[in-house]
Design a protein around this motif. Structure first.
Motif, PDB file in Angstrom:
ATOM      1  N   GLU A 112     -29.612  -4.775  -9.864  1.00  0.00           N
ATOM      2  CA  GLU A 112     -28.880  -5.925  -9.319  1.00  0.00           C
ATOM      3  C   GLU A 112     -29.703  -7.209  -9.450  1.00  0.00           C
ATOM      4  OE1 GLU A 112     -26.786  -6.746  -5.091  1.00  0.00           O
ATOM      5  OE2 GLU A 112     -26.915  -4.635  -5.708  1.00  0.00           O
ATOM      6  N   SER A 116     -28.970 -10.680 -11.845  1.00  0.00           N
ATOM      7  CA  SER A 116     -28.741 -11.973 -11.178  1.00  0.00           C
ATOM      8  C   SER A 116     -29.362 -13.131 -11.976  1.00  0.00           C
ATOM      9  CB  SER A 116     -29.311 -11.953  -9.758  1.00  0.00           C
ATOM     10  OG  SER A 116     -30.732 -12.007  -9.805  1.00  0.00           O
ATOM     11  N   LYS A 133     -28.303   1.112 -12.370  1.00  0.00           N
ATOM     12  CA  LYS A 133     -28.915   0.931 -11.056  1.00  0.00           C
ATOM     13  C   LYS A 133     -30.374   0.458 -11.188  1.00  0.00           C
ATOM     14  CE  LYS A 133     -29.383   3.321  -6.636  1.00  0.00           C
ATOM     15  NZ  LYS A 133     -30.849   3.557  -6.619  1.00  0.00           N
ATOM     16  N   GLY A 136     -29.978  -2.708 -14.731  1.00  0.00           N
ATOM     17  CA  GLY A 136     -28.887  -3.670 -14.824  1.00  0.00           C
ATOM     18  C   GLY A 136     -28.038  -3.422 -16.061  1.00  0.00           C
TER      19      GLY A 136
END
Ligand code: C5P
Length: 319
Positions: A112, A116, A133, A136
């Motif tokens: 995650e 981003s 997980k 990414g």
């Protein structure tokens, strides 16, 4: 381990490596397969700010643009992308991630955080599917070595891994960066598949790094290291980090300097185990990592827990 703590602090030495790795390093030093002759001057002991300014003054990303022989006579001016790599994002990118393929990224749950970022760089055949997980699923740029283009097992021409991304390929050339010599005798012949791929996918940004850029990076590592480093090109990892430092305002590098999850597992997507993948034998990888450690502006805890280094972009460096 004691070695890892010293690497995090920046005072690890190849003398702490397994004798097998040390022996391999010595063999590469005496083979000097690429004809390296270091003519620069050593400047060990630079501060982070001095290092950053040295990088800013020197690092010029260059790709083959078809203006030099033999490529000029082969029509490469019309073959390479019309927009240079450095101008794909003319105003620069804000925050970027460099995701190495190290086995240590497994079970990191960094996916995650990695996604981003505004842009994500990955290497060679490293997949995202099935590993979201931890790594990414966003990929903006992929750096590929010449073996990816030439080894049939990678299905380079039709594998979706290499579509919808900016591709940047490279191959170890002679230190002289003589393009004629290189064209006649590349490590792996990436030129033929490059031409074929460009004709089939003319809209996709796809570049070949100029050997001068690769060896300029090598010179910088040697210049800032007291010992003699392996006379072989830097790893794709180092090349990718420096590329992103020229394109982005801030670069977050994941599992280049290993976290507490360090493992002999070479890649997160393969079962192959070899400590050389993380610490280097052919590439001057340990010296690359010591240099990147000196540039780190991130939190110490992030280095240990996430294997994350945060580097400022070169455009923003105040020199
Ligand atoms: O092996 P490959 O070159 O595809 O991996 C991409 C980059 O990730 C390497 O060039 C190296 O810089 C880094 N890497 C690492 N430790 C590993 C595997 C890869 O630092 N165990």
């Amino acid at each position: 381990s004691a070695f890892l703590r010293r690497l995090w602090r920046g005072d690890a030495s190849p003398r702490m490596l397994h004798p097998r790795l040390q022996k391999a390093m010595r063999a590469y030093l005496s083979a000097n397969k690429h004809g390296v002759r270091f003519r620069g001057r050593r400047a060990a002991g630079r501060s982070r700010a001095e290092l950053l300014c040295a990088l800013r003054g020197r690092v010029r990303v260059r790709t083959l643009d078809g203006t030099e022989p033999p490529f000029s006579a082969l029509g490469w001016r019309a073959l390479v992308p019309a927009v240079p790599l450095g101008q794909l994002h003319p105003r620069g990118l804000r925050s970027c991630a460099v995701v190495t393929s190290a086995g240590a990224i497994l079970n990191s749950s960094l996916g995650e955080e990695i996604d981003s970022h505004d842009a994500v760089l990955r290497f060679n055949s490293a997949p995202t599917r099935g590993y979201e997980k931890d790594v990414g699923n966003k990929t903006t740029v992929r750096i590929i070595n010449s073996q990816i283009l030439t080894n049939p097992s990678h299905h380079f021409i039709d594998n979706s891994l290499y579509k919808d991304v900016i591709l940047v390929a490279w191959d170890p050339a002679p230190y002289s960066a003589n393009l004629n010599l290189w064209y006649q005798k590349p490590d792996y012949n990436l030129f033929t598949p490059y031409v074929q791929y460009r004709r089939r996918n003319p809209e996709q940004p796809f570049y070949i790094l100029h050997p001068k850029f690769i060896w300029q990076l090598w010179d910088i590592i040697q210049e800032n290291t007291e010992e003699k480093i392996q006379p072989n090109p830097p790893s794709s990892g180092f090349i990718g980090i420096l590329l992103m430092m020229t394109l982005c305002r801030e670069v977050h590098v994941y599992e280049y300097i290993p976290s507490v999850r360090q493992t002999e597992l070479c890649h997160y997507h393969e079962l192959y185990r070899d400590a050389a993948c993380t610490l280097g034998a052919y590439h001057p990888l340990l010296y690359e990592k010591l240099l990147v450690q000196r540039l780190n502006t991130g939190a110490r805890g992030d280095l240990r827990r996430k294997g994350k280094v945060v580097l400022p972009g070169l455009r923003a460096a105040r020199c």
